[in-house]
Structures are given as structure tokens and as C-alpha cells.
Enzyme design. Structure first.
Site, short mmCIF file in Angstrom:
data_model
loop_
_atom_site.label_atom_id
_atom_site.label_comp_id
_atom_site.label_asym_id
_atom_site.label_seq_id
_atom_site.Cartn_x
_atom_site.Cartn_y
_atom_site.Cartn_z
N GLY A 108 6.39 -23.08 71.80
CA GLY A 108 5.07 -23.30 71.22
C GLY A 108 4.98 -22.95 69.75
O GLY A 108 3.90 -22.97 69.18
N CYS A 109 6.10 -22.61 69.15
CA CYS A 109 6.12 -22.30 67.72
C CYS A 109 6.78 -23.47 66.97
O CYS A 109 7.75 -24.05 67.45
CB CYS A 109 6.93 -21.03 67.46
SG CYS A 109 6.19 -19.54 68.17
N ALA A 110 6.24 -23.79 65.80
CA ALA A 110 6.80 -24.87 64.99
C ALA A 110 8.19 -24.49 64.49
O ALA A 110 9.08 -25.33 64.41
CB ALA A 110 5.88 -25.18 63.82
#
Length: 134
Positions: free
Chosen positions: A50-52
Site C-alpha cells: 500500500g506504499c508508493a
């Protein structure tokens, strides 16, 4: 629940730094000051979804005390990991879930200056910390 003294120090620093660019640089400096995560710990099991950018969190509980180390390939995210460490490290594991991270982080005004992707990533990191501690 009162925030950790190290987090309170960051809040005080942010109050002193009026310009957001200075605050942004401060977060990056906090990340640079953090010891890098051992490469052997940068495995899929420790990666935060869920992190870029790529983010790894490695939690541990010893004697009922919660700690985590982390790292990221993005300087600002590495700084956010450092900020989260000041919020959660050295708490009794039973207290981790009681920390209102969003409220504490709002004291820094981060939500107003992070991109939607970074904000989502920050929420993912907090969720991962709470999940592991539970």
C-alpha cells in the site's frame, strides 16, 4: 495517551520551524539519522503493502516492549518511518493499539503536506504496526 518524549521533541521542533520546506527537510534528516535496516531483513514478509515507495518494517517484542526498525527507498518515507518509531518504539506492546497515530501526526500538520499516495502509505505503515502488536 501521552505521546513518547521523542515524538514530543519532534512536535517542538515543528513548532519552531514555521516554513513547511524546513519541516520537510527535518523529516528527511530524521530518516537519514536512522540506522539502515539490514539488507537481510528487506524481504517480502517485512514489506509494507500500500506504499508508493518500497517500505520495510521489522518489529520485535522483548520483555513485553514493542520496537521496530524500518527503511524505505524514498527519503521522505524513510523520515516518516523515523517519526513513527518515535511514536511507537519502547511502548509496552499492550499500549501500541491505544496510540491515536492520526491525531498525534496531525499535530505535525503532515496530512496537509503529503501526497495522497504518501498519506495512504503512512496509514498502511500504521496499520502494519498495530497488526503486528496485536
Amino acid at each position: 495517551m501521552m505521546a513518547q518524549p521523542a515524538f514530543e521533541a519532534i512536535v517542538e521542533d515543528f513548532e519552531f520551524l514555521e516554513d513547511w520546506e524546513d519541516r520537510y527537510r527535518h523529516v528527511i534528516e530524521l530518516g537519514k539519522a536512522m540506522d539502515p535496516l539490514d539488507e537481510a531483513l528487506k524481504v517480502p514478509a517485512n514489506k509494507v503493502q500500500g506504499c508508493a515507495s518500497q517500505v520495510w518494517l521489522f518489529p520485535s517484542v522483548e520483555g513485553g516492549i514493542f520496537r521496530f526498525d524500518g527503511d524505505s527507498d524514498a527519503m521522505i518515507v524513510r523520515g516518516l518511518v523515523a517519526v513513527l518509531r518515535t511514536l511507537y518504539n519502547d511502548l509496552p506492546v499492550t499500549e501500541v493499539g491505544k496510540v491515536d497515530a492520526q491525531a498525534e501526526l496531525s499535530r505535525l500538520g503532515l496530512q496537509d503536506h503529503l501526497s495522497a499516495q504518501r498519506s495512504n502509505g503512512l496509514r498502511s505503515m500504521i496499520a502494519r504496526i498495530r497488526e503486528v502488536a496485536a
